[in-house]
Motif scaffolding. Structure first.
Motif, PDB file in Angstrom:
ATOM      1  N   GLU A 187     -14.774  -9.158   1.012  1.00 51.21           N
ATOM      2  CA  GLU A 187     -15.742 -10.257   0.901  1.00 51.21           C
ATOM      3  C   GLU A 187     -17.046  -9.864   1.604  1.00 51.21           C
ATOM      4  O   GLU A 187     -18.146 -10.093   1.090  1.00 51.21           O
ATOM      5  N   GLN A 188     -16.898  -9.224   2.761  1.00 52.60           N
ATOM      6  CA  GLN A 188     -18.065  -8.790   3.535  1.00 52.60           C
ATOM      7  C   GLN A 188     -18.934  -7.814   2.743  1.00 52.60           C
ATOM      8  O   GLN A 188     -20.155  -7.900   2.749  1.00 52.60           O
ATOM      9  N   HIS A 189     -18.256  -6.893   2.033  1.00 48.66           N
ATOM     10  CA  HIS A 189     -19.002  -5.877   1.285  1.00 48.66           C
ATOM     11  C   HIS A 189     -19.278  -6.289  -0.149  1.00 48.66           C
ATOM     12  O   HIS A 189     -19.836  -5.507  -0.914  1.00 48.66           O
ATOM     13  N   GLN A 190     -18.817  -7.491  -0.504  1.00 51.48           N
ATOM     14  CA  GLN A 190     -18.993  -7.956  -1.888  1.00 51.48           C
ATOM     15  C   GLN A 190     -18.429  -6.950  -2.888  1.00 51.48           C
ATOM     16  O   GLN A 190     -18.915  -6.831  -4.012  1.00 51.48           O
ATOM     17  N   ALA A 191     -17.384  -6.244  -2.441  1.00 51.48           N
ATOM     18  CA  ALA A 191     -16.743  -5.259  -3.320  1.00 51.48           C
ATOM     19  C   ALA A 191     -15.449  -4.823  -2.663  1.00 51.48           C
ATOM     20  O   ALA A 191     -15.270  -5.021  -1.465  1.00 51.48           O
ATOM     21  N   GLU A 192     -14.562  -4.237  -3.481  1.00 51.73           N
ATOM     22  CA  GLU A 192     -13.347  -3.706  -2.873  1.00 51.73           C
ATOM     23  C   GLU A 192     -13.723  -2.484  -2.065  1.00 51.73           C
ATOM     24  O   GLU A 192     -14.136  -1.456  -2.606  1.00 51.73           O
ATOM     25  N   GLU A 193     -13.568  -2.613  -0.759  1.00 53.72           N
ATOM     26  CA  GLU A 193     -13.987  -1.583   0.181  1.00 53.72           C
ATOM     27  C   GLU A 193     -13.133  -0.322   0.021  1.00 53.72           C
ATOM     28  O   GLU A 193     -13.653   0.777  -0.100  1.00 53.72           O
ATOM     29  N   GLU A 194     -11.828  -0.538   0.013  1.00 51.50           N
ATOM     30  CA  GLU A 194     -10.926   0.604  -0.112  1.00 51.50           C
ATOM     31  C   GLU A 194      -9.897   0.301  -1.194  1.00 51.50           C
ATOM     32  O   GLU A 194      -8.776  -0.093  -0.884  1.00 51.50           O
ATOM     33  N   PRO A 195     -10.280   0.489  -2.448  1.00 55.25           N
ATOM     34  CA  PRO A 195      -9.386   0.068  -3.537  1.00 55.25           C
ATOM     35  C   PRO A 195      -8.003   0.698  -3.452  1.00 55.25           C
ATOM     36  O   PRO A 195      -7.000   0.047  -3.707  1.00 55.25           O
ATOM     37  N   SER A 196      -7.921   1.982  -3.060  1.00 47.47           N
ATOM     38  CA  SER A 196      -6.604   2.623  -3.068  1.00 47.47           C
ATOM     39  C   SER A 196      -5.737   2.040  -1.951  1.00 47.47           C
ATOM     40  O   SER A 196      -4.526   1.872  -2.112  1.00 47.47           O
ATOM     41  N   LEU A 197      -6.364   1.707  -0.836  1.00 47.52           N
ATOM     42  CA  LEU A 197      -5.604   1.071   0.255  1.00 47.52           C
ATOM     43  C   LEU A 197      -5.065  -0.275  -0.206  1.00 47.52           C
ATOM     44  O   LEU A 197      -3.896  -0.602   0.007  1.00 47.52           O
ATOM     45  N   SER A 198      -5.920  -1.049  -0.861  1.00 47.01           N
ATOM     46  CA  SER A 198      -5.502  -2.372  -1.335  1.00 47.01           C
ATOM     47  C   SER A 198      -4.341  -2.270  -2.305  1.00 47.01           C
ATOM     48  O   SER A 198      -3.368  -3.023  -2.218  1.00 47.01           O
ATOM     49  N   VAL A 199      -4.435  -1.317  -3.223  1.00 47.31           N
ATOM     50  CA  VAL A 199      -3.368  -1.138  -4.217  1.00 47.31           C
ATOM     51  C   VAL A 199      -2.061  -0.762  -3.535  1.00 47.31           C
ATOM     52  O   VAL A 199      -0.986  -1.272  -3.857  1.00 47.31           O
ATOM     53  N   ARG A 200      -2.157   0.116  -2.554  1.00 49.53           N
ATOM     54  CA  ARG A 200      -0.944   0.566  -1.887  1.00 49.53           C
ATOM     55  C   ARG A 200      -0.344  -0.516  -1.002  1.00 49.53           C
ATOM     56  O   ARG A 200       0.875  -0.648  -0.905  1.00 49.53           O
ATOM     57  N   LEU A 201      -1.208  -1.286  -0.359  1.00 47.31           N
ATOM     58  CA  LEU A 201      -0.701  -2.413   0.437  1.00 47.31           C
ATOM     59  C   LEU A 201       0.030  -3.392  -0.475  1.00 47.31           C
ATOM     60  O   LEU A 201       1.086  -3.919  -0.125  1.00 47.31           O
ATOM     61  N   LEU A 202      -0.545  -3.597  -1.661  1.00 43.99           N
ATOM     62  CA  LEU A 202       0.091  -4.494  -2.631  1.00 43.99           C
ATOM     63  C   LEU A 202       1.456  -3.938  -3.039  1.00 43.99           C
ATOM     64  O   LEU A 202       2.462  -4.663  -3.047  1.00 43.99           O
ATOM     65  N   GLY A 203       1.500  -2.642  -3.327  1.00 44.91           N
ATOM     66  CA  GLY A 203       2.769  -2.005  -3.711  1.00 44.91           C
ATOM     67  C   GLY A 203       3.798  -2.076  -2.598  1.00 44.91           C
ATOM     68  O   GLY A 203       4.970  -2.397  -2.833  1.00 44.91           O
ATOM     69  N   ALA A 204       3.356  -1.788  -1.371  1.00 41.89           N
ATOM     70  CA  ALA A 204       4.264  -1.843  -0.216  1.00 41.89           C
ATOM     71  C   ALA A 204       4.798  -3.259  -0.044  1.00 41.89           C
ATOM     72  O   ALA A 204       5.985  -3.466   0.218  1.00 41.89           O
ATOM     73  N   GLY A 205       3.897  -4.238  -0.210  1.00 40.55           N
ATOM     74  CA  GLY A 205       4.307  -5.632  -0.084  1.00 40.55           C
ATOM     75  C   GLY A 205       5.309  -6.030  -1.156  1.00 40.55           C
ATOM     76  O   GLY A 205       6.286  -6.725  -0.877  1.00 40.55           O
ATOM     77  N   GLN A 206       5.082  -5.528  -2.367  1.00 43.41           N
ATOM     78  CA  GLN A 206       6.003  -5.869  -3.461  1.00 43.41           C
ATOM     79  C   GLN A 206       7.393  -5.271  -3.220  1.00 43.41           C
ATOM     80  O   GLN A 206       8.408  -5.917  -3.487  1.00 43.41           O
ATOM     81  N   ALA A 207       7.419  -4.041  -2.690  1.00 47.85           N
ATOM     82  CA  ALA A 207       8.715  -3.420  -2.376  1.00 47.85           C
ATOM     83  C   ALA A 207       9.445  -4.262  -1.324  1.00 47.85           C
ATOM     84  O   ALA A 207      10.655  -4.484  -1.419  1.00 47.85           O
ATOM     85  N   LEU A 208       8.699  -4.766  -0.351  1.00 50.46           N
ATOM     86  CA  LEU A 208       9.338  -5.553   0.713  1.00 50.46           C
ATOM     87  C   LEU A 208       9.673  -6.976   0.247  1.00 50.46           C
ATOM     88  O   LEU A 208      10.607  -7.592   0.776  1.00 50.46           O
ATOM     89  N   ASP A 209       8.942  -7.475  -0.731  1.00 48.18           N
ATOM     90  CA  ASP A 209       9.326  -8.750  -1.359  1.00 48.18           C
ATOM     91  C   ASP A 209      10.691  -8.581  -2.036  1.00 48.18           C
ATOM     92  O   ASP A 209      11.583  -9.412  -1.902  1.00 48.18           O
ATOM     93  N   ARG A 210      10.797  -7.464  -2.760  1.00 45.11           N
ATOM     94  CA  ARG A 210      12.046  -7.165  -3.453  1.00 45.11           C
ATOM     95  C   ARG A 210      13.177  -6.994  -2.429  1.00 45.11           C
ATOM     96  O   ARG A 210      14.309  -7.435  -2.653  1.00 45.11           O
TER      97      ARG A 210
END
Lengths: 354, 354
Positions: B273-296
């Motif tokens: 939000e601060q940068h008005q853009a995805e600052e670290e897209p690959s980090l965000s994607v991986r955090l999402l993936g890690a979170g999904q694995a832990l949801d499972r």
């Protein structure tokens, strides 16, 4: 057989050993081992451990004789060796059962303890998590039930093996092996064929059969960890079902590959005998590893089936049935793990193979 | 809070946005979403699907508000926001239960079908392997039992959620969120702190907490496929045992990491939000993936516990108990598979992280 000449481009002058010589050498060695273990067994008397070890050695050499006669069949007097091969198969199966039941029980006992966290030292506060000798009631009852059923099966197999070793049928097998120890009945042509030409060619045929059988395995699925494939029929064999053994059908191609890996190993032992050295040490090691993974596959499949069979015992408690269900699924995952392990070994083997 | 100046070496002249501005912007957005889903829910009337979707969106924004207030707490009026955070946690938990029970039942139903080979098209001869709607008797009964128990739990959770949404306690939460939507109660200092200095520093603190929590996980074991670790207490929870929930203890650190991964994701959303853009897209994607694995991971653990709990129902048939045992073990292997998947994602994430 037709004489192949794949390696005949650059003949090595001094290597004029015949295929017959090499095959005789290897088979006589195994036949002598067979007769020695038979003597060991006779001398073991009441020593169960010694007798068990003697039977193990007997099976070991019997498998090698039978396997070698299979791979290098065209070099032998097939009328005579086919007959012996059949009788050895009967013997190997019969002598292996007692051992298989004992191993199955040990595996299931170990799994019950592992699944009970009985050895878990990480329980905070040291709260005893299991009752009755480190096992929950369900696990303990399941263990007792399996113990009863597999010990009975083992005792019967032991009696059958003892009876077989005293039978005239077995004496005929032992006589045939004694013949092998002195003079191997070969096809006359085997004495004219060069070992370096005839033997690798027959080993290669077995290798190709193995490759084809592996190609038929679902290795791309098995190579994905946690594919959950081995348990897809886990409830198709529940107590109340009179379903066909769907898991057995799924396992069969793997058992087939296991037998071919063995044949290929024995084929290699003959080639090593020919060169008086391990011809391809890395291949031998990998074949051994692949075989061990598939042994584990077969043992886990057998243990899973035994747990499912025990759950079909009438009038068992729900807690016992539940424990057997957990045990069944656990062993099916061992099956899956063994397939994964085989896949990994095979990848490397396929690259290294001739 | 103390003002950090890690990135202050080279001040960028034009980026003078304050931390307060960014935080307000993000929180107001989420608060508006919250109020919109609340309105959606009120308008959904008897439409269960629409109501369910509205609750899902409500939880989504509630989690983000609570998470953001957690990560960026020092920038806020903590007396006010701590109170709201506690109430949001109550709401998120309450609204999540109905969904969790429904998801658990769907997961267990799916597993029962999968384990019955009900969809297996590879049965040679097309022999029907399962009876009664594609399931064996044991599997069908286990399914019916789970259906009964989880549907009851779900219905209760639904009533509790409806009751909560009509309570004065909830209205107070909604009022507080409405305040947030117009003006976020911040610490006065937040209006003086530069966003590019204050926000990354607080996100980094959450990141470090996450890293520490992951360091405490047994990742070296979890990274070996088929380590059989998730089932080591598989029989410590058998029907007849009054054992402490050993599996729950084993799972807890993973659930903890799951919550921290979420916090870290929301922290990143504020930075974006601060940068008005995805600052670290690959980090965000991986955090999402890690979170999904832990949801499972969490869902499978809950399903495994539900199967074990169902097996403790008095007077069930052995076939039912057996099927529940298989199901329990299957879901614990899903737990293990999720840990393995998380480990793989984390390896890549740890390299990419700031």
């Amino acid at each position: 057989m037709t004489k192949r000449s794949a390696a005949a481009g650059v003949p090595v002058a001094r290597d004029v050993t015949t295929a017959g010589d090499v095959l005789c050498g290897y088979l006589q060695l195994q036949a002598v081992e067979f007769l020695r273990s038979l003597r060991l067994h006779a001398e073991s008397g009441s020593g169960a451990e010694d007798a068990g070890e003697a039977v193990r050695l007997l099976r070991r050499s019997a498998r090698r004789v039978a396997g070698t006669l299979h791979v290098y069949r065209p070099l032998t007097d097939t009328a005579w060796t086919d007959q012996l091969r059949g009788e050895l198969a009967w013997l190997i199966d019969l002598l292996g059962r007692e051992y298989a039941y004992a191993a199955r029980l040990a595996r299931l006992r170990g799994a019950l303890h592992r699944l009970s966290g009985a050895d878990a030292a990480d329980a905070p506060g040291g709260v005893p998590e299991v009752s009755g000798g480190g096992l929950t009631v369900g696990a303990a009852r399941a263990g007792a039930l399996l113990d009863r059923q597999l010990t009975l099966a083992r005792t019967r197999a032991h009696s059958a093996a003892l009876q077989a070793l005293g039978s005239s049928r077995f004496h005929a097998v032992a006589d045939a092996v004694a013949v092998l120890a002195s003079e191997v009945p070969l096809d006359p042509a085997a004495h004219d064929l060069l070992a370096r030409e005839a033997l690798p060619c027959l080993a290669e045929q077995t290798h190709r059969r193995l490759m084809d059988a592996v190609d038929a395995l679902p290795l791309s699925v098995a190579g994905l960890p946690y594919n959950a494939e081995a348990l897809v029929h886990g409830l198709a064999a529940t107590p109340a079902a009179d379903a066909p053994p769907a898991e057995g059908r799924q396992d069969a191609p793997w058992h087939h590959v296991r037998r071919l890996v063995r044949l290929r190993r024995y084929a290699q032992e003959v080639l090593d005998e020919q060169h008086q050295a391990e011809e391809e040490p890395s291949l031998s090691v990998r074949l051994l590893g692949a075989g061990q993974a598939l042994d584990r596959h077969r043992e886990a499949a057998g243990a899973a089936a035994a747990a499912a069979a025990a759950a079909r015992t009438p009038r068992i408690a729900p807690a016992t049935a539940y424990a057997l269900g957990v045990l069944h699924a656990d062993q099916r995952h061992e099956v899956e793990a063994a397939r994964y392990a085989f896949g990994r070994i095979w990848q490397r083997l396929a690259v290294a193979a001739p």
